[in-house]
Design a protein around this motif. Structure first.
Motif, PDB file in Angstrom:
ATOM      1  N   ALA A 144       0.829  -1.210   0.000  1.00 25.43           N
ATOM      2  CA  ALA A 144       0.000   0.000   0.000  1.00 25.43           C
ATOM      3  C   ALA A 144       0.860   1.256   0.000  1.00 25.43           C
ATOM      4  O   ALA A 144       0.510   2.269  -0.619  1.00 25.43           O
ATOM      5  N   LEU A 145       1.995   1.204   0.678  1.00 22.88           N
ATOM      6  CA  LEU A 145       2.899   2.357   0.677  1.00 22.88           C
ATOM      7  C   LEU A 145       3.406   2.647  -0.733  1.00 22.88           C
ATOM      8  O   LEU A 145       3.492   3.803  -1.150  1.00 22.88           O
ATOM      9  N   PHE A 146       3.756   1.598  -1.466  1.00 25.89           N
ATOM     10  CA  PHE A 146       4.216   1.784  -2.839  1.00 25.89           C
ATOM     11  C   PHE A 146       3.111   2.379  -3.706  1.00 25.89           C
ATOM     12  O   PHE A 146       3.330   3.320  -4.477  1.00 25.89           O
ATOM     13  N   LEU A 147       1.917   1.848  -3.575  1.00 29.49           N
ATOM     14  CA  LEU A 147       0.806   2.320  -4.396  1.00 29.49           C
ATOM     15  C   LEU A 147       0.491   3.788  -4.132  1.00 29.49           C
ATOM     16  O   LEU A 147       0.253   4.560  -5.066  1.00 29.49           O
ATOM     17  N   THR A 148       0.485   4.194  -2.864  1.00 28.51           N
ATOM     18  CA  THR A 148       0.179   5.603  -2.584  1.00 28.51           C
ATOM     19  C   THR A 148       1.288   6.526  -3.067  1.00 28.51           C
ATOM     20  O   THR A 148       1.016   7.657  -3.491  1.00 28.51           O
ATOM     21  N   ALA A 149       2.526   6.062  -3.023  1.00 27.86           N
ATOM     22  CA  ALA A 149       3.619   6.872  -3.578  1.00 27.86           C
ATOM     23  C   ALA A 149       3.427   7.058  -5.078  1.00 27.86           C
ATOM     24  O   ALA A 149       3.657   8.156  -5.620  1.00 27.86           O
ATOM     25  N   LEU A 150       3.008   5.998  -5.762  1.00 24.85           N
ATOM     26  CA  LEU A 150       2.739   6.098  -7.196  1.00 24.85           C
ATOM     27  C   LEU A 150       1.535   7.008  -7.448  1.00 24.85           C
ATOM     28  O   LEU A 150       1.558   7.848  -8.362  1.00 24.85           O
ATOM     29  N   PHE A 151       0.498   6.891  -6.632  1.00 27.77           N
ATOM     30  CA  PHE A 151      -0.688   7.721  -6.834  1.00 27.77           C
ATOM     31  C   PHE A 151      -0.416   9.200  -6.537  1.00 27.77           C
ATOM     32  O   PHE A 151      -1.072  10.077  -7.104  1.00 27.77           O
ATOM     33  N   ASP A 152       0.531   9.492  -5.665  1.00 26.99           N
ATOM     34  CA  ASP A 152       0.938  10.891  -5.478  1.00 26.99           C
ATOM     35  C   ASP A 152       1.450  11.474  -6.797  1.00 26.99           C
ATOM     36  O   ASP A 152       1.142  12.611  -7.158  1.00 26.99           O
ATOM     37  N   LYS A 153       2.219  10.673  -7.522  1.00 26.14           N
ATOM     38  CA  LYS A 153       2.759  11.120  -8.802  1.00 26.14           C
ATOM     39  C   LYS A 153       1.662  11.190  -9.862  1.00 26.14           C
ATOM     40  O   LYS A 153       1.664  12.082 -10.726  1.00 26.14           O
ATOM     41  N   ILE A 154       0.736  10.259  -9.809  1.00 23.95           N
ATOM     42  CA  ILE A 154      -0.394  10.289 -10.745  1.00 23.95           C
ATOM     43  C   ILE A 154      -1.241  11.533 -10.501  1.00 23.95           C
ATOM     44  O   ILE A 154      -1.628  12.236 -11.437  1.00 23.95           O
ATOM     45  N   ASN A 155      -1.514  11.819  -9.237  1.00 25.84           N
ATOM     46  CA  ASN A 155      -2.314  12.999  -8.907  1.00 25.84           C
ATOM     47  C   ASN A 155      -1.624  14.287  -9.347  1.00 25.84           C
ATOM     48  O   ASN A 155      -2.279  15.246  -9.754  1.00 25.84           O
ATOM     49  N   ALA A 156      -0.294  14.290  -9.284  1.00 30.20           N
ATOM     50  CA  ALA A 156       0.478  15.465  -9.706  1.00 30.20           C
ATOM     51  C   ALA A 156       0.680  15.518 -11.215  1.00 30.20           C
ATOM     52  O   ALA A 156       1.294  16.456 -11.717  1.00 30.20           O
ATOM     53  N   ARG A 157       0.187  14.511 -11.934  1.00 29.21           N
ATOM     54  CA  ARG A 157       0.307  14.408 -13.392  1.00 29.21           C
ATOM     55  C   ARG A 157       1.771  14.409 -13.833  1.00 29.21           C
ATOM     56  O   ARG A 157       2.128  14.980 -14.875  1.00 29.21           O
ATOM     57  N   GLU A 158       2.596  13.770 -13.065  1.00 26.42           N
ATOM     58  CA  GLU A 158       4.009  13.697 -13.404  1.00 26.42           C
ATOM     59  C   GLU A 158       4.185  12.950 -14.728  1.00 26.42           C
ATOM     60  O   GLU A 158       3.527  11.948 -14.983  1.00 26.42           O
ATOM     61  N   ALA A 159       5.106  13.455 -15.558  1.00 27.60           N
ATOM     62  CA  ALA A 159       5.368  12.851 -16.873  1.00 27.60           C
ATOM     63  C   ALA A 159       4.038  12.681 -17.622  1.00 27.60           C
ATOM     64  O   ALA A 159       3.306  13.639 -17.801  1.00 27.60           O
ATOM     65  N   ASN A 160       3.711  11.453 -18.022  1.00 30.61           N
ATOM     66  CA  ASN A 160       2.454  11.193 -18.739  1.00 30.61           C
ATOM     67  C   ASN A 160       1.382  10.579 -17.842  1.00 30.61           C
ATOM     68  O   ASN A 160       0.370  10.068 -18.341  1.00 30.61           O
ATOM     69  N   LEU A 161       1.572  10.642 -16.524  1.00 27.68           N
ATOM     70  CA  LEU A 161       0.666   9.953 -15.612  1.00 27.68           C
ATOM     71  C   LEU A 161      -0.711  10.598 -15.510  1.00 27.68           C
ATOM     72  O   LEU A 161      -1.637  10.000 -14.957  1.00 27.68           O
ATOM     73  N   GLY A 162      -0.860  11.801 -16.039  1.00 31.00           N
ATOM     74  CA  GLY A 162      -2.180  12.407 -16.078  1.00 31.00           C
ATOM     75  C   GLY A 162      -3.164  11.586 -16.890  1.00 31.00           C
ATOM     76  O   GLY A 162      -4.377  11.643 -16.671  1.00 31.00           O
TER      77      GLY A 162
END
Length: 479
Positions: free
Chosen positions: A371-389
């Protein structure tokens, strides 16, 4: 008497001069600088007398105390959030089974709530978020998958070359958005065939089916075959049509035992009379063979969002396998363990050392993510990092889209439109992970695992907990 008056006046003038000298001497003793100014202001006779009768002044020493510098005020510290809102009872609900979960404040990454968040466990379909992030990093959002036809080595032979596009339509359309069709490909081949004088009046006698881009067993050994017969997953081959669904327009539809042959039959049918008697055989196209036609899929950005919204296992496996091939990691299920973590680490700076990636869809009980890994990834998704938007925009939304369109009903509907998350359900796990736009305006990322729970019980418990963190927002307590 006149003489007396003169003497008296003289004495008065003498006393005034003496008084002036006394006063001046007192001022000079107090401050040399002030005395000098006074002396300069006197008539010449007084100034000369002062110069004769006074010793040369030394450099004055100031007797005025130097004030101690007061400490300067610092900027007031921002008030800390008072976090007293607990969701502990919701996390321990009876329907939850074994719970693992983490909640972060999205803009800072601060962990607000954690229960065994560092434990690596099966993710179910939340795995598709990792697969999508890796595909966007390695393939890019604009990459399109090509299916082509080239001339064979012998007269009357063509080779249908699968590029991994599971979305290719057998007919005029299917469930996939912007899918190319076998009809479009066949039209190109017929035109190229007719334009070559060597083929004038010669039918296509053999169709070679080249699915060599993907290797190894097409079925992951830890998967339950019921996924194939019930219709959620196909065998993973580089050549197929309609995601190998018996009903191309249905999300869930039984899949075949031979996706490659089904694709070959669809191509032969689209060619019509020119190939009505053709044989279908397996094989591989020769390097440098003459091209007769090609079609391409929708871009990866579109396929990622489809795979997330519908939780399409076959589409996710295609993206995972193409990512591994592009990275040079291999073309089998085994190659995903090297490819997906490498893509996530190098592209987003995540620590992937403990990830276990058995497949790209999350069907396997052997996958392991925390879960820690997933939330770290979702922080980047929420920030639209790179193409994660692309992922953020494609996540199901509570009561609106995808696999969350039927969740969060009744009292839970308070979060409608406020939760963007990926769902997951397999026999041994229910999962939910994504972004919550909380009631107080804060944004939280979360990942919840309900292990060894029933599908209905686990989903209900996860939904209630999600509503809980929405209500708490930045006041969420870890107590």
């Amino acid at each position: 008497m006149p003489g007396h008056r003169t003497s008296t006046n003289a004495r008065r003038r003498g006393l005034l001069v003496v008084g002036a000298w006394v006063a001046f001497a007192a001022l000079a003793a107090g401050s040399f600088a002030t005395g000098a100014l006074v002396a300069n202001a006197q008539p010449p006779a007084v100034a000369d007398a002062l110069a004769i009768s006074s010793p040369a002044p030394s450099t004055p020493v100031s007797t005025v105390p130097v004030p101690t510098r007061r400490p300067q005020p610092t900027a007031a510290a921002a008030p800390e959030a008072v976090r007293t809102c607990s969701v502990g009872s919701l996390a321990a609900a009876s329907g939850m089974g074994t719970f693992q979960g983490t909640v972060r404040k999205a803009d800072t990454g601060e962990i607000l709530f954690d229960r065994n968040g560092s434990t690596y466990s099966r993710t179910a379909s939340v795995m598709k978020v990792l697969t999508s992030a890796a595909a966007l990093a390695v393939l890019g959002p604009d990459y399109r998958v090509q299916t082509s036809v080239v001339a064979g080595d012998t007269p009357g032979t063509v080779v249908l070359v699968g590029g991994g596009d599971v979305t290719l339509a057998s007919g005029s359309s299917n469930i996939y958005h912007e899918a190319s069709t076998m009809g479009q490909l066949a039209d190109q081949v017929k035109a190229a065939w007719a334009a070559d004088p060597a083929h004038a009046g010669v039918p296509i006698s053999t169709i070679v089916l080249d699915s060599s881009l993907f290797g190894g067993d097409p079925w992951q050994s830890s998967w339950d075959r019921v996924e194939q017969t019930d219709g959620s997953t196909a065998e993973i081959t580089a050549l197929m049509v309609d995601g190998d669904r018996a009903n191309p327009s249905a999300d869930t539809s039984p899949r075949s035992a031979d996706p490659v042959s089904r694709a070959g039959q669809a191509f032969q049918s689209a060619l019509g009379s020119i190939a009505s008697g053709a044989k279908l055989v397996g094989g591989v196209a020769s390097p440098g063979a003459v091209s007769l036609g090609a079609v391409r899929s929708a871009p990866v950005s579109t396929m990622v969002q489809e795979a997330l919204l519908r939780s399409d296992n076959t589409e996710a496996e295609m993206l995972a396998r193409l990512t591994a091939i592009k990275l040079g990691a291999g073309n089998t299920f085994a190659s995903l363990q090297a490819a997906i973590p490498k893509a996530l680490a190098s592209s987003y700076g995540l620590d992937t050392s403990n990830l276990v990636i058995v497949d790209g869809s999350g069907l396997s009980n052997d996958d392991a993510v925390s879960a820690l890994f997933l939330t770290a990834l979702f922080d980047k998704i929420n920030a639209r990092e790179a193409n994660l938007g692309v992922i953020l925009d494609g996540l199901p939304v509570a009561d609106q889209t995808g696999t969350l369109s039927y969740r969060f009903t009744g009292a839970n509907s308070v979060v409608n439109g406020k939760v963007q998350a990926k769902t997951g359900s397999i026999d041994t796990a229910n999962t939910l992970a994504g972004v919550v736009h909380a009631a107080d305006g804060s944004t939280l990322t979360f990942a919840f695992f309900s292990l060894d729970s029933s599908i209905d019980g686990g989903r209900a418990a996860l939904d209630a907990l999600t509503v809980g963190i929405y209500t708490c927002g930045d006041a969420l307590s870890n107590g």
